[in-house]
Design a protein around this motif. Sequence first.
Motif, mmCIF file in Angstrom:
data_model
loop_
_atom_site.group_PDB
_atom_site.id
_atom_site.type_symbol
_atom_site.label_atom_id
_atom_site.label_comp_id
_atom_site.label_asym_id
_atom_site.label_seq_id
_atom_site.Cartn_x
_atom_site.Cartn_y
_atom_site.Cartn_z
ATOM 1 N N ASP B 29 0.865 -1.168 0.000
ATOM 2 C CA ASP B 29 0.000 0.000 0.000
ATOM 3 C C ASP B 29 0.902 1.218 0.000
ATOM 4 O OD1 ASP B 29 -2.534 1.359 2.294
ATOM 5 O OD2 ASP B 29 -1.793 2.018 0.346
ATOM 6 N N PRO B 30 0.939 1.942 -1.107
ATOM 7 C CA PRO B 30 1.881 3.054 -1.190
ATOM 8 C C PRO B 30 1.450 4.306 -0.448
ATOM 9 C CG PRO B 30 0.580 2.945 -3.181
ATOM 10 C CD PRO B 30 0.159 1.794 -2.337
ATOM 11 N N THR B 31 0.266 4.275 0.163
ATOM 12 C CA THR B 31 -0.242 5.501 0.785
ATOM 13 C C THR B 31 0.315 5.660 2.187
ATOM 14 O OG1 THR B 31 -2.275 5.149 -0.452
ATOM 15 C CG2 THR B 31 -2.331 6.805 1.278
ATOM 16 N N ASP B 32 0.777 6.832 2.476
ATOM 17 C CA ASP B 32 1.276 7.146 3.815
ATOM 18 C C ASP B 32 0.073 7.442 4.695
ATOM 19 O OD1 ASP B 32 3.633 9.649 5.126
ATOM 20 O OD2 ASP B 32 2.529 8.003 6.058
ATOM 21 N N SER B 39 -8.304 17.080 2.557
ATOM 22 C CA SER B 39 -7.948 18.327 1.892
ATOM 23 C C SER B 39 -9.186 19.214 1.884
ATOM 24 C CB SER B 39 -7.462 18.079 0.462
ATOM 25 O OG SER B 39 -8.525 17.670 -0.374
ATOM 26 N N ARG B 56 -12.045 16.587 0.595
ATOM 27 C CA ARG B 56 -11.676 15.294 0.035
ATOM 28 C C ARG B 56 -10.875 14.498 1.055
ATOM 29 N NH1 ARG B 56 -8.750 12.044 -2.924
ATOM 30 N NH2 ARG B 56 -10.040 11.069 -4.517
ATOM 31 N N MET B 58 -7.917 12.415 1.462
ATOM 32 C CA MET B 58 -6.727 12.255 0.627
ATOM 33 C C MET B 58 -6.195 10.836 0.573
ATOM 34 S SD MET B 58 -4.492 15.670 0.646
ATOM 35 C CE MET B 58 -3.991 15.578 2.341
ATOM 36 N N ALA B 60 -8.097 8.419 -0.228
ATOM 37 C CA ALA B 60 -8.955 7.734 -1.192
ATOM 38 C C ALA B 60 -8.421 7.964 -2.599
ATOM 39 C CB ALA B 60 -10.383 8.253 -1.084
ATOM 40 N N PRO B 61 -8.041 6.886 -3.283
ATOM 41 C CA PRO B 61 -7.562 7.065 -4.666
ATOM 42 C C PRO B 61 -8.700 7.501 -5.579
ATOM 43 C CG PRO B 61 -7.687 4.739 -4.104
ATOM 44 C CD PRO B 61 -7.999 5.484 -2.862
ATOM 45 N N PHE B 62 -8.358 7.767 -6.811
ATOM 46 C CA PHE B 62 -9.320 8.329 -7.756
ATOM 47 C C PHE B 62 -10.187 7.233 -8.371
ATOM 48 C CE2 PHE B 62 -7.622 12.279 -7.019
ATOM 49 C CZ PHE B 62 -6.308 12.435 -7.404
ATOM 50 N N VAL B 97 -14.764 9.780 -10.573
ATOM 51 C CA VAL B 97 -14.462 10.155 -9.190
ATOM 52 C C VAL B 97 -15.647 10.966 -8.658
ATOM 53 C CG1 VAL B 97 -12.920 11.417 -7.660
ATOM 54 C CG2 VAL B 97 -12.001 10.280 -9.677
ATOM 55 N N LEU B 99 -17.055 13.898 -6.327
ATOM 56 C CA LEU B 99 -16.572 15.153 -5.744
ATOM 57 C C LEU B 99 -17.586 15.615 -4.694
ATOM 58 C CD1 LEU B 99 -15.597 16.974 -9.071
ATOM 59 C CD2 LEU B 99 -14.166 15.503 -7.640
#
Lengths: 772, 269
Positions: B29-32, B39, B56, B58, B60-62, B97, B99
């Motif tokens: 999982d590349p997310t920190d 955001s 948003r 942050m 959550a990927p697109f 995505v 919004l």
Amino acid sequence: MLILWRFRLTPQDKRCVVLKNIATVILIFLLCITGLEKIQAQEGALLRIVTINGEDGTPMTGATVVLAEPGVEEPPDMFCVSDRDGLCEIRNIEANVELELTVSYVGFQSYNETIQFEPGDRKLVRATLNPAVGELNELVVTRQRYLTTGEVGIQRITSTQISRTPSPVAGGDLATFLQTVPGVITSGDRGGDLYIRGGTPDQNLILVDNMPIIKPFHISNLFSAFPDNIIQNADLYAGGFEPGYAGATSAVLDVALRPGNMREYSASASVSPYIVGLQAEGPLEKDRSSFLLNSRYSLIDETGGFLTGEDQNIQFADVLGRYTVQDENITCSVTGLYTHDSGEIVPMRNVDHSWTNVAAGARCLAFSETFNHPIDASAGFTSYKNEEGTPEQRERLSIVNQIYVAMDFKNDIGRLPVDIGFGMTMKTYRLELSERFTRFVSLENLDVTVPVGYVFTATEWSVGDHITFYPGFTSQFTLDMPLTFEPRLRIAWQPGGSDQSQFSLAAGRYVQMHSGISDERDAGTVFTVYQPVEPGDPFPSAIHGLLGYNQRIGQSVSFNLEGYAKRHFNIPVSKWNPEPRIELETALADGLTFGFDFRFSLEEPLYYATVSYGWVLSEYEAVSGDLGAWVEEPVFSYSPAHDQRHKLNITGGRRIMGFNLDARWELGSGKPYTEIFGYDFSFRLPFENPNTSPGTARILYSEPYNGRMPWYHRLDVSVSRDFELGGSTRLETQLGVINAYNRRNIFNFDYGTLQRVDQSPFFPYLSVRMIL
Amino acid sequence: MKSSVKRFFNITLIITGILFVHSCNNSFDPTDRDNGTYSVHGMLDLMEESNYIRVRNMNAPFTLEATEELDVIVTLQNMETGASSFLEPSIREYRGVYLHTFSYDKQALPDTGYLLSVESSDGFKVDLETVTPTHPEPQIIREDNGCSTPVNMVFDPMNGGTFTVRFGTELDTEEKDGVWGRIYTFEPSNYEDRVSISFTPLRTAQGVEASFGTCFSLLPGRNLYVAIAHYSPGFYEELNADVTDILETTRRFGGFYADTLAIPVDPSR
């Protein structure tokens, strides 16, 4: 006024000073070469031995040459090991004593001759060794010495070792073997870059028959331009290399190609799902000159989808030609090499990479009873081009052309052997960036030629019977930059005088006149800008320190333990920005790497095993502001992308009922990468309204290199068997599999498409080579 | 020797097996996720009756799946009165995505402190404060409408926000862009409690058009236009700063208004 003028040198004055320095250095060396002839008085005799393989008439590397009084039981103290030209020398031989000369090599009948010298004699002996039939001569075994010459940091690679490493091609490839060496890191299974003990690819020097080749490794990391059957031997200097190698700050890979068969014609064709190859060799004049031609072309883009279920959009090819002529007193070779690679490193990114090497060079080694020392001269041309872009348009191009000439002499000062050499390379750097990148980078399109020269000297000094010092220094110069001073030292100590164990030390300073810039944050790009160091800018340099212990137990077992530290200065690294995009703006960083390697090796006639483990820590530091880093500390330290802490390789094989079983298992810890801070839509406030505008999607990097990829491991196995088909025709077959248990090992994470990219999956192969 | 060799192979196999089993974790999982944050982008425009804030997650990927739900409540508190309002959420899909936008349907007041809070159900909270800019009526001080008569334009009071001014000779229309000169920026360090701008219509128009034309030719509409923008204290600097902190670039909230004034000009005088 006159005093003031002296201290205010104009650029022309500075150039004049540099030229004077260069001329002074060359003059000193010319005096050493010519003047020292006279110092070499009638002190002792000299014996040169050229060892020839009786099978094909080519020089033999690694033959043991011993000169001793007959019947003496003590270990001989006059000995040497033949080099890649089959040559070795024994100096300062006592005159008027009857001596027995023995030249031996495992698997061959030894050569014996009784010989006696007059004072000041110089003799040349060409010893031909024929293959042994039946049991090895016991005399050969007892006289075999495991001669060590301060081996810390050096991996001597033979074609036998290469052929034993499972590889999807009949015989094996140097690239596959190098991945089993501790301290050698790749970015995965593609890309063609080698990181050696903390150093980056642009910090390595790769020589092929003395030709400097920038990147002879193919886009698939399983292959290089060097299959096992064209290599004479290869030496990997992972650090602390000797003065004769200039222009690299991390490691040296010195590959010697073998000459073509001097006695018989031979041809072979090989095919596997990955690659197809052709080779031809033979004498042009028996025992005097020969040719060798080798070419390979990849098939993986056609077969990969069927065999692995995944498209492999990579192509590569290499062509090599070699002409060798040998006479009584001289050996010359002319080598031509062409490699080409292209394809997608990251399949879904729609970015094509390609690189090409073109090289042509000649090398001559002259020795005779007239000269006091052999003369080694080489000259040639190499070109490296790498580019990157979309399929429709090339966006980046970097070219390095080199015209080189080098000479190396050996001489004596008193009883000290002295190696002296110099060389000159005209390096042309060319860089073209499309407008899309020139707006963002401080690099400009470049087309510049820089002459770089070097001189070196080295000697060998034994203190007592057990300790030998190998001091030397190298100096490099250009027209615009001051001379460099790069002292180097190796020490070898054999406790108790035993040739079964040795402590060795190597240290030195290393400087290079160019830098290579690539965005290491992204394993999916291999594009590297090569450019010379600007006048006034600091040189990339390094200081190495290595300590090693090597122990042999009996004939079969050996182990080696090495500790090392490298301090790099002025490494160009990509500046950081919070968004993933190609970044060629650079800042300078300093690096510290330290670690240790352990190797255990067992060699028996029917089986072998090797365990090697490497631990390394690499850390870079730079001023945060220079890096553009969003961290609070003024100086920021981080682990670069090639900081792989642990690497374990276990290889083994056994011969059973005519079949050779080979296996290799590799385990490695994950390399650093930059985590994603978040996914966001940004707005150009106050001009964009969140109600009406979606904003601009962007991915943001977190703190640089703050994450580690998962560990990886992979098992490759193969079973091979040769079939004699009558006459001299032989069929070599190999059935094997890469990644036998189909583990998903990550290659990188593509930020653009937010997809994980894995390395090669389960890949079965059957390779066949027919030799005529 | 042979038994020791056998032992060696056995040990190696065992070690290999242990390592193989131990190192089975292959997930990535590349997310920190330590940042685990939201955001926030939006502003309070004093000229608008409704204002909008985009929030948003942050992490959550697109993707539609990851962005469909947004577990937050967004409130805006008037720090002068203490009154707090819940912002109305709305969701729309854009290129795969979702919004999430939150609206504040009351007019924002000038020179007023506001606290925007984004809070999730697990207690994670983002608070952003701003003080909206003052909204002074521009005072035009001049002797007459002559083209060469100096004009003094005063904005008073100011409360420390950056003020930008741009002069133009033609307004933007749907068909074409207007004619505008460079932007003049008045930072808090450039003024004390008011902004005073002095200019001459003819000279200013000549500067905008980069020519030495006459009043008749340069100002056919008989007006010199002044586009002004006034930002909350610190908001302009935040929007135009070099990146030093990623987190800051993902949270933008402030007050603002923009207006265009027409300074009448009589070319005959």
